[in-house]
Design a protein around this motif. Structure first.
Motif, PDB file in Angstrom:
ATOM      1  N   ARG A 233      -4.599   1.970  -3.078  1.00 50.20           N
ATOM      2  CA  ARG A 233      -5.688   1.045  -2.789  1.00 50.20           C
ATOM      3  C   ARG A 233      -7.029   1.642  -3.192  1.00 50.20           C
ATOM      4  NH1 ARG A 233      -4.939  -1.690   3.007  1.00 50.20           N
ATOM      5  NH2 ARG A 233      -5.041   0.421   3.773  1.00 50.20           N
TER       6      ARG A 233
ATOM      7  N   LYS B 220       0.833  -1.210   0.000  1.00 47.41           N
ATOM      8  CA  LYS B 220       0.000   0.000   0.000  1.00 47.41           C
ATOM      9  C   LYS B 220       0.865   1.256   0.000  1.00 47.41           C
ATOM     10  CE  LYS B 220      -0.655  -0.309   5.013  1.00 47.41           C
ATOM     11  NZ  LYS B 220      -1.619  -0.477   6.087  1.00 47.41           N
TER      12      LYS B 220
ATOM     13  N   LEU C 193      -9.352  -9.495  -4.918  1.00 48.03           N
ATOM     14  CA  LEU C 193      -9.546  -8.428  -5.896  1.00 48.03           C
ATOM     15  C   LEU C 193      -9.067  -8.893  -7.263  1.00 48.03           C
ATOM     16  CD1 LEU C 193      -8.251  -5.485  -3.675  1.00 48.03           C
ATOM     17  CD2 LEU C 193     -10.624  -6.186  -4.039  1.00 48.03           C
TER      18      LEU C 193
ATOM     19  N   GLY D 249      -6.216  -7.752  -0.645  1.00 43.13           N
ATOM     20  CA  GLY D 249      -5.987  -6.312  -0.635  1.00 43.13           C
ATOM     21  C   GLY D 249      -5.811  -5.710   0.747  1.00 43.13           C
TER      22      GLY D 249
END
Length: 194
Positions: free
Chosen positions: A86, A63, A125, A113
């Motif tokens: 994200r 992230k 995802l 995620g």
């Protein structure tokens, strides 16, 4: 010795006895060629644990927030982490991820995620399916079976490569392929959870 190799040795020496890490299925990991490594996400320590147990260096997607503090940003860059925004399509991160696979390296993803709050496997995802469909990389499922408690056993299970050729030939959508990958991870969790 690279910083990555040095960090791997140091972290292994600390984590192996602390979490009594048991690695299963390393023989399934291709020795060469691009590898898309997809694991479940139960703890912030998952990336270093996968990094020290995988037989080859892993380039993770992490992230973007991890890159906002200067010291952490330097560490992430030295560990070859690719920042990703994200909750939105990050074309630059996708391009960098594809390049990793096209250079016959290992790209590590946590398709959910985010960390699972319950420890149960969440929905993946579409990014994992995107990478799987856009390259010929071997897709390796990985199950991390905790909990992360000092001196209790932590398992890291690498499964056999998932044959996705039929999905590539039929031009399946990324979400469908991600579901196939997540089902394989769930199967590994169910088989090895004791």
């Amino acid at each position: 010795m690279t910083f990555y190799s040095f960090a791997k040795v140091v972290v292994w020496r600390i984590f192996k006895p602390l979490y009594r890490i048991q690695v299963i299925g390393k023989e399934h990991f291709p020795e060469k060629g691009g590898v898309l490594l997809c694991a479940n996400h139960i703890d912030n320590l998952d990336p270093p644990v996968v990094g020290i147990t995988a037989p080859r260096p892993v380039v993770f997607m992490g992230k973007e927030e991890l890159f906002q503090k200067p010291l952490l940003k330097t560490l992430m860059e030295k560990l070859n982490v690719i920042p990703i925004k994200r909750g939105m399509s990050d074309r630059e991160a996708l391009r960098k991820g594809l390049n990793v696979l096209k250079k016959d390296q290992v790209l590590g993803l946590f398709p959910e995620g985010t960390r699972s709050k319950t420890g149960e496997l969440g929905k993946g995802l579409a990014g994992a399916g995107f990478f799987a469909l856009r390259t010929d990389a071997a897709v390796i499922p990985c199950a991390i079976i905790g909990p992360y408690k000092p001196f209790s056993k932590l398992k890291v299970v690498y499964g056999e490569p998932i044959d996705l050729q039929e999905y590539r030939d039929n031009k399946a959508n990324p979400g469908e392929v991600t579901d196939v990958i997540m089902n394989r991870i769930k199967k590994l969790i169910d088989e090895h959870r004791k």
